[in-house]
Design an enzyme around this catalytic site. Structure first.
Site, short mmCIF file in Angstrom:
data_model
loop_
_atom_site.label_atom_id
_atom_site.label_comp_id
_atom_site.label_asym_id
_atom_site.label_seq_id
_atom_site.Cartn_x
_atom_site.Cartn_y
_atom_site.Cartn_z
CB ILE A 7 -0.99 0.00 1.20
CG1 ILE A 7 -2.09 1.05 1.00
CG2 ILE A 7 -0.30 0.22 2.52
CD1 ILE A 7 -3.03 0.75 -0.14
NE ARG A 22 11.10 -5.79 10.44
CZ ARG A 22 10.25 -6.57 11.09
NH1 ARG A 22 10.63 -7.17 12.19
NH2 ARG A 22 9.03 -6.77 10.63
CE LYS A 65 -8.79 -0.62 4.76
NZ LYS A 65 -8.62 -1.65 3.65
#
Lengths: 321, 321
Positions: A14, A37, A90
């Site tokens: 996203i 990471r 969200k």
């Protein structure tokens, strides 16, 4: 115009698909750093941990959290305690209680916390809301059906407790519903189908009601092949509204479509609009935390009957097994 | 002193055991009517439906809902729309969304809505809160274990979707927890054991966390035989608090017990205190709707892993089958 430095935490699908392009196109923000990471964004300072970012970059006033909801709370709390403004992708967390905690902290510190609902910024949502204002709602039929193998490949967190399963996309429908309806609705019944090897549902039906007999019937399916169906049809006393493609286009009584269709969902406008709203909230130093979509999901889990469904194995991960 | 007429909707176990005696002992209220299909209270006007009561008795300004949560909303909404003040037994409804709706309506109409948590009125809860104020919380161990066959005989609604199962008593623990702790807590994990023939859990373990590493471990069991265990033990940086018998008695570091032990839970004081509070809210024309206990339950359902448990048949109903 002031440009605000923002850092992204969690550089996954996203973030790459939506947040980074939206920030790059924004006149309000500049991507100053990332926390990941597994690799950041070319040319942008990356940190392995949020603590390292907070320590090294006190100059970055705003942090946008794009990591899975199950690991959102500790970081968001640390960011607020370090005096940073926070945007949450969200769903804003894995539990309602943790988001209430974050909201109280942000209010107490005078910081901005934005719990975002990107689908509310789809092209036709405002027009749909205007159409429904003053009309009597009879029935809303929500069909929110997509192929999880296409839209969430390899996203194991979605199948783990707190990942919401099919409610991860369906919360988008609920965010639109609660925005456009002129009346409140509450969950009255639900059936949730859990694959026997998963902790979250792969399909569900949810019934809601309003105070005047308004009804909402939502059919949610994560195994829907072909083109996704992200549609709500609202029957009123004066016309039927169809809001389709996740809120991008609308039509009334089967007439001409209004709005902007898209090729990839949300890419044109939703996330740029979210960041424009974030800039407004920062300027006003206020919070925007409307948890109604998440309350409807929690109610569906609380009230819902559970039904077993066949095991689901994500093809993108099948090679790992 | 003004005496306010109040009607009870739902004359079941909780109404007969607690509400009717509390109203009879109250100087603030008089039981003016009941709504029940299966018989009311001797000497008190009974109506078969709430609509009949609302039409026939416009003089009754307050209504106390003691019916199962799954059928609470429509009546409470109708009462508020008819201009009556409303008290809700716990849990205040079957969904968070419906209670939000009722609260908004009450606020808009300038009416009192009280979502009650009777366990918060137990004898030692205020003292426990005072003890914990300013202390650093480390660990809370909640044991909420009772025999459903003894405490909820024949209450089928508790096993139906929305009835909460073992969370119906456990929400009492959460109502105390959220009252006495000086920090917010949120659900991080849960395991819920559903009898294969029931829609709600018969046992559960719930883990919560606070912002500074505070931990809560709750063990809930509806098949616990013998004396019930309604206990929370709070380890702090300066002493360990034990709040026992549902909040009736407390002790510190294993020392002498304070508070009033009871023979039957809640009978001495909790419900009279609830009605005294209702009178205060009516006088001030304000609402009291703290949904934190119910949010924790909803979060446990949303986040919780489900595990099958053996079928459960209520002995009080076994003859019906």
């Amino acid at each position: 115009m002031t440009v605000t430095d923002v850092a992204i935490v969690g550089v996954g699908k996203i973030a790459r698909d939506q947040h980074v392009p939206a920030i790059e196109a924004s006149g309000d923000f500049r991507l100053a750093a990332t926390v990941s990471r597994s690799g950041g964004v070319d040319g942008v300072d990356n940190f392995a941990t949020l603590d390292a970012l907070l320590a090294a970059r006190p100059d970055i006033p705003a942090i946008s959290f794009c990591n899975p909801p199950q690991v959102r709370y500790a970081g968001a709390r640390a960011a607020l305690e370090a005096g940073r403004h926070v945007m949450l992708e969200k769903p804003p967390g894995a539990s309602l209680s943790e988001v209430h905690d974050l909201a109280a902290l942000a209010e107490a510190r005078g910081l901005t916390l934005q719990a975002t609902w990107h689908s509310r910024h789809a092209a036709s949502v405002a027009a749909a809301k205007a159409f429904l204002a003053g009309r009597r709602i009879r029935l809303v039929r929500i069909d929110w059906k997509e192929d999880v193998r296409v839209w969430h490949p390899g996203q194991q967190w979605i199948w783990q407790a707190g990942g919401l399963g099919v409610f991860d996309p369906a919360i988008n429908a609920f965010s639109i519903l609660t925005e456009i309806l002129p009346v409140p609705v509450h969950v009255t019944a639900a059936e949730l189908r859990f694959p026997v090897n998963c902790e979250t549902p792969i399909a569900a039906e949810v019934e809601m009601a309003g105070p005047r007999g308004e009804r909402v019937l939502a059919a949610l399916d994560f195994l829907h092949e072909g083109d996704p169906m992200w549609r709500q049809v609202v029957e009123t006393d004066a016309g039927t509204l169809t809001l389709d493609q996740g809120g991008a286009i609308m039509s009334v009584d089967g007439g001409a479509q209004q709005g902007e269709a898209w090729s990839a969902p949300g890419i044109e406008g939703e996330y740029p609009s979210l960041y424009a709203r974030f800039a407004e909230l920062l300027a006003a130093r206020t919070c925007e935390v409307d948890l109604r979509p998440m309350v409807l999901v929690a109610d569906a889990f609380t009230l819902g009957r559970r039904v077993d469904a066949p095991a689901f194995v994500d093809p993108a991960l099948a090679g790992d097994r």
